[in-house]
Design an enzyme around this catalytic site. Structure first.
Site, short mmCIF file in Angstrom:
data_model
loop_
_atom_site.label_atom_id
_atom_site.label_comp_id
_atom_site.label_asym_id
_atom_site.label_seq_id
_atom_site.Cartn_x
_atom_site.Cartn_y
_atom_site.Cartn_z
N ARG A 1 0.82 -1.22 0.00
CA ARG A 1 0.00 0.00 0.00
C ARG A 1 0.85 1.27 0.00
O ARG A 1 0.32 2.37 -0.09
CB ARG A 1 -0.99 -0.01 1.19
N TYR B 1 -15.67 9.32 -19.77
CA TYR B 1 -15.98 7.94 -19.40
C TYR B 1 -17.09 7.92 -18.33
O TYR B 1 -17.05 8.70 -17.37
CB TYR B 1 -14.70 7.27 -18.88
N ASP C 1 -7.35 11.79 -19.45
CA ASP C 1 -7.52 10.34 -19.46
C ASP C 1 -7.06 9.87 -20.84
O ASP C 1 -7.72 10.13 -21.85
CB ASP C 1 -9.00 10.00 -19.22
N LYS D 1 -7.52 -1.59 -20.10
CA LYS D 1 -7.78 -1.52 -21.53
C LYS D 1 -6.51 -1.84 -22.32
O LYS D 1 -5.99 -2.92 -22.18
CB LYS D 1 -8.37 -0.14 -21.86
C1 LIG Z 1 -12.45 1.71 -18.51
C2 LIG Z 1 -12.12 3.14 -18.48
C3 LIG Z 1 -11.89 3.80 -17.26
C4 LIG Z 1 -12.04 3.11 -15.91
O1 LIG Z 1 -11.12 2.10 -15.75
P1 LIG Z 1 -11.37 0.81 -14.80
O2 LIG Z 1 -10.11 0.05 -14.96
O3 LIG Z 1 -12.59 0.11 -15.32
O4 LIG Z 1 -11.59 1.32 -13.42
C5 LIG Z 1 -11.55 5.14 -17.29
N1 LIG Z 1 -11.45 5.81 -18.46
C6 LIG Z 1 -11.69 5.22 -19.65
C7 LIG Z 1 -11.57 6.02 -20.89
C8 LIG Z 1 -12.02 3.87 -19.70
O5 LIG Z 1 -12.27 3.30 -20.89
#
Ligand SMILES: *Cc1c(COP(=O)(O)O)cnc(C)c1O
Length: 388
Positions: free
Chosen positions: A47, A101, A173, A198
């Site tokens: 952590r 998102y 992001d 992803k």
């Molecule tokens: C999936 C996704 C997230 C969130 O990610 P998790 O791993 O599901 O918590 C944030 N931003 C985008 C663009 C995403 O596709």
């Protein structure tokens, strides 16, 4: 002059933990949750985000994003929530892109009011839309490009410059583009976030997240991280490190396939519209071309009104319906039934999400097989024309 290492070399080698004991080729997995005490500031503990495997995979993402430092988390949302809460406090205001998102949107609208953090969503993705939403107590700007599911492109340098002009922090992001296709720090963005679930993970078997920035910012985020506790397990770190070794070649194939599929869909008379930043007729194609190294593996398209959307989905054989995205396998989803299911049909229409819209995460299969699958499913989904 020392030549800067290429992308695939970085993917393959950066961060690898040397196996001192046996000289093995890959990072050993250190599962220990207990390490010797070093000093007050430097204690290894999961952590504290500083086990050997956590540091190894973070170093790889840092190198790919041209950053100074970074942390890996148990999910994209853990990275995003921890980072936002590091820099925002009661009374602060943040400007967010309207198309973001769904999970991030929920975090803002379900949690921020209770904490007294104010927010505004833009009414578009032009730099002027962000500027129009800035208030006196605004502290940060948050954006995302390409967006989900319409693949809208935001001008990264434009938003970064705007943030600097008003002395705001900028967060992006970068999940959809991946560090292979877009490096926001090169354009002046302060903090880059990823859902490593992803493309970084890429095989639909890892939940992880990451943040990269300057060492100073990451130090601040680290301090919040150890309080909130969204650390990634060492086994997942190992899997993520392994996955990123092939990120460059995977993205090259995603980029190539998606462009090919977008061109095929565009030329097909059973498809009403295609959203892909790599197509010259995409409304932000010029910006996309200027800021991205490739256009990514995500696209969306609208079926013509004489195609039964459900029948089309049901008849696909190779391409699977799926909630998630960015894996090696191709998947589709109807945003009207998933990410945007809670909106009314009118609200969806207003933002351009029809019931015929399909988001397509183009995988690394052979493009011709994907085309064949779509062609046969379209043929079976043509609505019967009533003769009466
Ligand atoms: C999936 C996704 C997230 C969130 O990610 P998790 O791993 O599901 O918590 C944030 N931003 C985008 C663009 C995403 O596709």
């Amino acid at each position: 002059m020392v030549r800067k290492k290429g992308l695939n070399t970085l993917c393959t080698h950066v961060g690898t933990v040397k196996d001192e004991q046996f000289g093995g080729a890959v990072s050993p997995i250190y599962m220990a949750s207990s390490y010797p005490y070093m000093n007050v500031d430097k204690k290894r503990y999961p952590r504290y985000f500083n086990t050997p495997n956590q540091e190894a995979v973070a170093a790889k993402i840092v190198a790919l994003e041209h950053a100074e430092a970074g942390l890996v988390f148990a999910s994209g949302m853990a990275a995003i929530s921890t980072t936002l809460l590091t820099f925002l406090k009661k009374g602060d205001h943040i400007v967010l892109q309207n198309e973001i998102y769904g999970g991030t949107f929920n975090l803002i609208v379900e949690e921020f009011d209770k904490m007294g953090i104010e927010y505004s969503f833009t009414h578009g993705v032009e730099v002027s839309d962000f500027e129009a939403a800035i208030k006196e107590h605004t502290k940060a700007i948050y954006f995302e490009t390409p967006s989900n599911p319409l693949l809208t492109i935001t001008d990264v340098a434009g938003v970064a410059d705007l943030a600097k002009k008003y002395d705001l922090l900028s967060f992006i992001d970068n999940t959809f583009a991946s560090p292979v296709n877009l490096n926001p720090i090169d354009f002046g963005v302060d903090i880059v976030l990823h859902s490593a679930t992803k493309y970084l993970g890429g095989h639909s078997d890892i939940s992880a997240g990451a943040v990269v920035s300057t060492a100073e910012n990451i130090d601040k985020i680290w301090n919040k991280s150890k309080n909130l506790g969204g650390n990634l397990s060492d086994f997942m770190c190992y899997l993520l490190e392994r996955s990123i070794k092939t990120l460059g070649i995977r993205m090259a194939q995603h980029n190539k396939n998606a462009l090919h599929l977008a061109e095929f869909l565009e030329a097909n008379d059973k498809i009403a519209k295609v959203n892909y930043p790599g197509l010259p007729n995409h409304k932000n194609h010029v910006i996309a071309r200027a800021q991205m190294h490739g256009f990514g593996g995500m696209l969306s398209f609208e079926l013509d009104e004489n195609i039964d959307a459900i029948a089309f989905k049901t008849n696909l054989e190779l391409i699977k319906p799926s909630m998630s995205l960015a894996g090696v396998e191709s998947t589709i989803i109807f945003p009207s039934m998933a990410s945007h299911a809670l909106l009314t049909p009118e609200q969806r229409a207003e933002i351009g999400i029809s019931d015929q819209l399909i988001r397509f995460s183009v995988g690394i299969e052979d493009a011709e097989d994907l085309i064949q699958d779509i062609e046969q499913a379209l043929k079976k989904a043509i609505k019967e024309v009533s003769m009466s």
